[in-house]
Design an enzyme around this catalytic site. Structure first.
Site, PDB file in Angstrom:
ATOM      1  CG  PHE A 257      28.207  24.701 -15.593  1.00 15.95           C
ATOM      2  CD1 PHE A 257      27.033  24.140 -15.106  1.00 15.95           C
ATOM      3  CD2 PHE A 257      29.389  24.513 -14.886  1.00 15.95           C
ATOM      4  CE1 PHE A 257      27.031  23.414 -13.930  1.00 15.95           C
ATOM      5  CE2 PHE A 257      29.400  23.775 -13.710  1.00 15.95           C
ATOM      6  CZ  PHE A 257      28.217  23.229 -13.228  1.00 15.95           C
TER       7      PHE A 257
ATOM      8  CG  ASN B 132      34.526  21.574 -26.272  1.00 15.43           C
ATOM      9  OD1 ASN B 132      34.614  20.840 -25.297  1.00 15.43           O
ATOM     10  ND2 ASN B 132      33.356  21.836 -26.856  1.00 15.43           N
TER      11      ASN B 132
ATOM     12  CE  LYS C 181      28.170  33.285 -21.666  1.00 20.15           C
ATOM     13  NZ  LYS C 181      29.335  32.421 -21.667  1.00 20.15           N
TER      14      LYS C 181
ATOM     15  CE  LYS D 127      23.367  30.964 -23.065  1.00 22.05           C
ATOM     16  NZ  LYS D 127      24.043  29.773 -23.572  1.00 22.05           N
TER      17      LYS D 127
ATOM     18  N   PRO E 167      21.814  25.335 -32.393  1.00 23.75           N
ATOM     19  CG  PRO E 167      20.327  23.565 -32.089  1.00 23.75           C
ATOM     20  CD  PRO E 167      21.495  24.002 -32.927  1.00 23.75           C
ATOM     21  CG  ASP E 168      21.934  28.488 -25.994  1.00 25.33           C
ATOM     22  OD1 ASP E 168      21.634  27.676 -25.088  1.00 25.33           O
ATOM     23  OD2 ASP E 168      22.759  29.395 -25.834  1.00 25.33           O
TER      24      ASP E 168
ATOM     25  CG  ASP F  26      29.074  28.533 -29.025  1.00 20.92           C
ATOM     26  OD1 ASP F  26      28.076  28.186 -28.356  1.00 20.92           O
ATOM     27  OD2 ASP F  26      30.097  29.012 -28.512  1.00 20.92           O
TER      28      ASP F  26
HETATM   29  O1  C5P Z   1      26.578  31.054 -24.121  1.00 24.13           O
HETATM   30  P1  C5P Z   1      27.465  29.997 -23.553  1.00 24.13           P
HETATM   31  O2  C5P Z   1      27.812  28.920 -24.529  1.00 24.13           O
HETATM   32  O3  C5P Z   1      28.693  30.521 -22.897  1.00 24.13           O
HETATM   33  O4  C5P Z   1      26.580  29.370 -22.385  1.00 24.13           O
HETATM   34  C1  C5P Z   1      27.017  28.269 -21.668  1.00 24.13           C
HETATM   35  C2  C5P Z   1      25.849  27.488 -21.158  1.00 24.13           C
HETATM   36  O5  C5P Z   1      24.912  27.251 -22.219  1.00 24.13           O
HETATM   37  C3  C5P Z   1      26.255  26.118 -20.678  1.00 24.13           C
HETATM   38  O6  C5P Z   1      25.380  25.770 -19.618  1.00 24.13           O
HETATM   39  C4  C5P Z   1      26.048  25.247 -21.905  1.00 24.13           C
HETATM   40  O7  C5P Z   1      25.797  23.894 -21.528  1.00 24.13           O
HETATM   41  C5  C5P Z   1      24.847  25.878 -22.555  1.00 24.13           C
HETATM   42  N1  C5P Z   1      24.830  25.815 -24.036  1.00 24.13           N
HETATM   43  C6  C5P Z   1      23.873  25.037 -24.660  1.00 24.13           C
HETATM   44  N2  C5P Z   1      23.812  25.001 -26.031  1.00 24.13           N
HETATM   45  C7  C5P Z   1      24.675  25.696 -26.770  1.00 24.13           C
HETATM   46  C8  C5P Z   1      25.663  26.488 -26.150  1.00 24.13           C
HETATM   47  C9  C5P Z   1      25.712  26.510 -24.779  1.00 24.13           C
HETATM   48  O8  C5P Z   1      23.082  24.377 -23.987  1.00 24.13           O
HETATM   49  N3  C5P Z   1      24.584  25.642 -28.075  1.00 24.13           N
END
Ligand code: C5P
Length: 415
Positions: free
Chosen positions: A337, A224, A351, A355, A319-320, A293
């Protein structure tokens, strides 16, 4: 000229450094700024309003209830007129009154009534400057987005030597000049700011920054537009605030800020593994990275050859990282963020809850002078059920200082 069509409301408060303010005004007008002057009662003990009338070319405003003003509400008219409010010198008393939101004279009322940036150039005795009350007031003001033109060290009118001298007039003017006029709205570019180096003393901060790269085969990847600038600026600001900083960086072309421990990664899985292995020992986690993602289900060992007219890639969820850190048993203070193209408040707050974060910084991407690859950024920060601060467009460095001050103050309240 650098300050053509810029309306600057100069407020003078009651310190000996008030005698330097006419020089600031003279220089600002040389660069084309329009000036109106507000004086507090005690400022008038130091310098006569006539001096300011002469250098600004306008009558000086002193009264809250002004029968000359349309509808008798001079403070509202002045607050609307100002593109920026510059308080020079700002006394310890003025800072304290602003921090408390007092509104019993013209200046304090304007400070509450304006939507424009407010800049303070404090000047006072060094012991007063260092007093915890003054420093706490400054932290409060900076967390609300007020910009500090930090006083300098040197000999003072009171005979002491230390920090507290008004920033030199030419430096104040330089700072103002660096504000760019963007469609009539002032954009803070590189206004000189200082971070209090004890704000995060001894605190361990972990950040992620930049994009991730999800390989498809040995020559191709999915990624990105994240430049990493915001995360790197935050890493620098956190170091300036006295923190021990580790920065996990995706592929970016940026220099490592001095004093920061940098770990380079490429994919979301690598970033996840490193972040989870370090986060447990950290006090604050700031997740700025634009993590992909999805990744391809199977990275091909050889370059994929062209065959038919179309090609299908199967993507699976990454994974998030942030959510996983935020659900650790001993989790750090977690700041996320949220880059959004619409409904910023609702999506960012969603979020924050989903989260389990302590704070979220929402920014609109895909608009001018904000978000990915831009040098400037405007954000809305949310926490708890109703906490909210909006920071208008300013350089990412300046915003980073503001955000670290806010994060430090929220983190401080928790610990
Ligand atoms: O859900 P979203 O991607 O919009 O959330 C953004 C936040 O989650 C940011 O702080 C980003 O660094 C974190 N994030 C993460 N791992 C992912 C996706 C997002 O840590 N796989």
């Amino acid at each position: 000229m650098a300050l053509n069509n810029v309306n600057i409301l100069v407020a003078v408060t009651g310190g000996i450094a008030a005698y330097k303010c006419p020089e600031v005004i003279r220089r600002l007008t040389e660069y084309g700024a329009s000036i109106q002057v507000v004086m507090t009662e005690s400022a008038r003990e130091f310098v006569k309003p006539l001096v300011f009338q002469a250098v600004s070319g306008n009558a000086v405003h002193v009264d809250l209830l002004d029968d000359q003003a349309e509808a008798g509400m001079g403070h509202i008219e002045l607050a609307r007129w100002a593109d920026v409010v510059l308080i020079v010198p700002a006394t310890a008393n003025t800072l304290a009154r602003m921090a408390c939101g007092v509104a019993d004279d013209l200046l304090s009322t304007i400070c509450l009534a304006t939507r424009s940036p407010v800049i303070v150039a404090p000047a006072m005795n060094s012991v007063m400057w260092e007093h915890p009350a003054t420093q706490a007031n400054l932290k409060t003001l900076q967390s609300r987005g007020i910009i500090l033109l930090a006083p300098e060290a040197g000999s003072q009118a009171c005979g002491e030597t230390g920090i507290g001298r008004l920033m030199e007039p030419e430096k104040i003017v330089e700072s103002l000049k660096q504000m760019a006029c963007d469609g009539g709205q002032l954009t803070m570019k590189h206004v000189a700011q200082s971070t209090d180096s004890s704000l995060l003393k001894g605190v361990k901060v972990l950040l992620t920054a930049g994009p991730t790269r999800e390989a498809i085969d040995p020559v191709r990847f999915i990624s990105n537009h994240s430049s990493g600038k915001m995360g790197f600026a935050l890493a620098r600001a956190a170091t300036d605030a006295g923190a021990e900083v580790t920065l996990i960086a995706g592929p970016v072309k940026l220099e490592t800020p001095g004093g920061v421990k940098r770990i380079d990664v490429s994919s979301a899985l690598q970033m996840h593994e490193i972040a989870l292995s370090i986060a447990g020992e950290c006090d604050i986690f700031i997740s700025v990275a634009a993590v992909a993602d999805y990744r391809v289900d199977e990275i091909k060992a050889q370059k994929i050859k062209k065959t038919g007219d179309d090609m299908t890639l199967t993507l699976i969820r990454n994974p998030d990282i942030l959510a996983d850190v935020a659900s650790m048993e001993t989790k750090p203070f977690c700041v996320g963020f949220a880059a959004e193209t619409e409904n910023l408040d609702a999506y960012a707050r969603g979020k924050l809850q989903k989260k389990n974060l302590d704070m979220i910084v929402g920014n609109l991407v895909g608009v001018q002078s904000s978000g990915f690859n831009s040098d400037t950024n405007a954000v809305d920060v949310f926490w708890g059920s109703s906490g909210h601060v909006a920071y208008s467009s300013r350089s990412k460095e300046s915003l980073a200082t503001d955000l670290i001050t806010l994060i430090a103050s929220r983190y401080g309240e928790r610990h």
